[in-house]
Design a protein around this motif. Structure first.
Motif, short mmCIF file in Angstrom:
data_model
loop_
_atom_site.label_atom_id
_atom_site.label_comp_id
_atom_site.label_asym_id
_atom_site.label_seq_id
_atom_site.Cartn_x
_atom_site.Cartn_y
_atom_site.Cartn_z
N ARG A 74 0.83 -1.22 0.00
CA ARG A 74 0.00 0.00 0.00
C ARG A 74 0.86 1.26 0.00
O ARG A 74 0.37 2.35 0.31
N LEU A 75 2.18 1.09 -0.27
CA LEU A 75 3.14 2.20 -0.37
C LEU A 75 3.27 2.97 0.94
O LEU A 75 3.54 4.19 0.94
N PHE A 76 3.07 2.28 2.06
CA PHE A 76 3.24 2.95 3.35
C PHE A 76 4.72 2.98 3.71
O PHE A 76 5.39 1.94 3.76
N ASP A 77 5.26 4.18 3.93
CA ASP A 77 6.66 4.36 4.30
C ASP A 77 6.73 5.23 5.54
O ASP A 77 6.38 6.40 5.51
N ILE A 78 7.18 4.63 6.63
CA ILE A 78 7.20 5.35 7.91
C ILE A 78 8.21 6.49 7.90
O ILE A 78 8.10 7.44 8.68
N TRP A 79 9.22 6.42 7.01
CA TRP A 79 10.28 7.44 6.99
C TRP A 79 10.01 8.53 5.94
O TRP A 79 10.86 9.39 5.73
N ASN A 80 8.86 8.48 5.29
CA ASN A 80 8.55 9.50 4.28
C ASN A 80 8.24 10.83 4.99
O ASN A 80 7.26 10.94 5.73
N LYS A 81 9.06 11.85 4.73
CA LYS A 81 8.92 13.14 5.41
C LYS A 81 7.69 13.92 4.94
O LYS A 81 7.27 14.87 5.61
N LYS A 82 7.16 13.55 3.77
CA LYS A 82 6.00 14.27 3.25
C LYS A 82 4.69 13.79 3.89
O LYS A 82 3.65 14.40 3.71
N THR A 83 4.76 12.66 4.61
CA THR A 83 3.56 12.12 5.23
C THR A 83 3.36 12.75 6.60
O THR A 83 4.33 12.87 7.37
N PRO A 84 2.15 13.17 6.96
CA PRO A 84 1.92 13.78 8.28
C PRO A 84 2.30 12.82 9.41
O PRO A 84 1.98 11.63 9.36
N ARG A 85 2.99 13.37 10.44
CA ARG A 85 3.45 12.55 11.56
C ARG A 85 2.27 11.90 12.30
O ARG A 85 2.36 10.75 12.75
N ARG A 86 1.19 12.65 12.45
CA ARG A 86 0.05 12.11 13.20
C ARG A 86 -0.52 10.88 12.50
O ARG A 86 -0.85 9.89 13.15
N TRP A 87 -0.61 10.95 11.19
CA TRP A 87 -1.15 9.81 10.45
C TRP A 87 -0.23 8.59 10.58
O TRP A 87 -0.67 7.46 10.73
N ILE A 88 1.11 8.85 10.56
CA ILE A 88 2.07 7.75 10.71
C ILE A 88 1.93 7.11 12.08
O ILE A 88 1.94 5.88 12.23
N LEU A 89 1.78 7.96 13.12
CA LEU A 89 1.63 7.42 14.48
C LEU A 89 0.37 6.56 14.59
O LEU A 89 0.36 5.52 15.26
N GLU A 90 -0.70 7.00 13.93
CA GLU A 90 -1.93 6.20 13.95
C GLU A 90 -1.72 4.84 13.28
O GLU A 90 -2.16 3.80 13.79
N GLN A 91 -1.00 4.84 12.16
CA GLN A 91 -0.74 3.57 11.47
C GLN A 91 0.14 2.65 12.31
O GLN A 91 -0.06 1.43 12.31
N VAL A 92 1.13 3.24 13.00
CA VAL A 92 1.98 2.42 13.87
C VAL A 92 1.16 1.81 15.01
O VAL A 92 1.33 0.64 15.37
N GLY A 93 0.22 2.60 15.55
CA GLY A 93 -0.66 2.08 16.60
C GLY A 93 -1.53 0.94 16.08
O GLY A 93 -1.70 -0.08 16.75
N TYR A 94 -2.08 1.11 14.86
CA TYR A 94 -2.87 0.03 14.25
C TYR A 94 -2.02 -1.22 14.05
O TYR A 94 -2.48 -2.36 14.26
N THR A 95 -0.76 -1.01 13.66
CA THR A 95 0.14 -2.15 13.42
C THR A 95 0.39 -2.92 14.71
O THR A 95 0.36 -4.16 14.73
N ILE A 96 0.64 -2.19 15.80
CA ILE A 96 0.91 -2.86 17.08
C ILE A 96 -0.32 -3.64 17.55
O ILE A 96 -0.21 -4.80 17.98
#
Length: 269
Positions: A189-211
């Motif tokens: 799904r082209l999810f990249d946790i290190w992509n600087k253009k992606t909002p940090r809040r959205w990345i944190l939400e995805q990491v929470g879903y992953t855990i």
């Protein structure tokens, strides 16, 4: 480059004189080296020489085992911060077993001061830490996880403890397999946790879903694994664990005598 459980297990499956040693011998040698390093005097000029000899001995074993140098370095760097945090504060602490302190002539903010004795004590700790960590990395890189559990049982470790250790090893790999599946699904799904253009809040939400997803899927996989074990006759008793007997051969005895002689000489020197 990342070190994974698969990489550690792959290195332990290599064929070399160190890999072929009995697991009991390697465990006892590792424990002896750690006890030797920890039991050295807190501050002594001879510590560095003794620990340097031990480190050279361990490096020779790593070369003899034909382990990947980059793999060893990455594993060492992954563990180093845990001890480094404790070592870096030593120059600022006045240890009670040191009578006199000599201030290091450097002006530091917030009124902090360093001492030569604290720096020297921190370097002693660093040398002990490096030798101990190298011994553990060598043991885990040349011994299969299952062999390590079986060797512990042969050494007389209580069956309940080895059973728990066996379960932990199995479930570590279960967790790892589930995590790999989740990561592959995210990458598609082209999810990249290190992509600087992606909002940090959205990345944190995805990491929470992953855990949370990792926990639920691992729980379900663990249930299926346990039911499979019951179907194969597992009764929850440590005595059911099969441990085949193996006698020490000449290589095991030679390695044990060499390690014991080196540590004895360094202790008496």
């Amino acid at each position: 480059m990342q070190i994974t459980l698969t990489d550690i297990e792959r290195e332990s499956y290599k064929d070399s004189p160190v890999h072929n040693l009995d697991g009991r011998v390697k465990i006892l040698a590792t424990v002896a080296i750690i006890v030797f390093a920890v039991s050295l005097p807190r501050i002594d000029d001879g510590n560095f020489t003794r620990l340097l000899v031990v480190e050279i001995y361990l490096i020779l074993l790593i070369l003899l085992a034909r382990l990947n140098p980059l793999y060893i370095l990455l594993r060492f760097l992954a563990v180093l911060p845990f001890g480094l945090a404790m070592i870096l504060v030593q120059p600022f602490i006045r240890q009670p077993f040191i009578d006199t302190f000599t201030l290091y002539p450097v002006a530091l903010p917030f009124g902090l001061t360093m001492t030569y004795e604290g720096i020297y004590f921190g370097l002693n700790l660093l040398a002990k830490y490096v030798a101990s960590v190298t011994a553990i990395i060598l043991l885990s890189s040349t011994t299969k996880m299952n062999d390590m559990v079986v060797s512990a049982r042969r050494l007389g470790v209580p069956g309940e403890f080895t059973l728990l250790l066996t379960m932990m090893v199995r479930y570590l790999f279960v967790f790892w397999i589930v995590l790999k599946r989740i990561r592959v699904a995210q990458q598609t799904r082209l999810f990249d946790i290190w992509n600087k253009k992606t909002p940090r809040r959205w990345i944190l939400e995805q990491v929470g879903y992953t855990i949370s997803s990792l926990f639920v899927r691992s729980y379900e996989q663990g249930e299926r694994t346990y039911i499979s074990m019951l179907c194969r006759g597992y009764g929850g008793e440590a005595a059911n664990m099969y441990v085949h007997r193996r006698k020490l051969d000449s290589r095991d005895i030679l390695f044990s005598l060499t390690t014991a002689a080196m540590l004895t000489i360094l202790t008496l020197a």
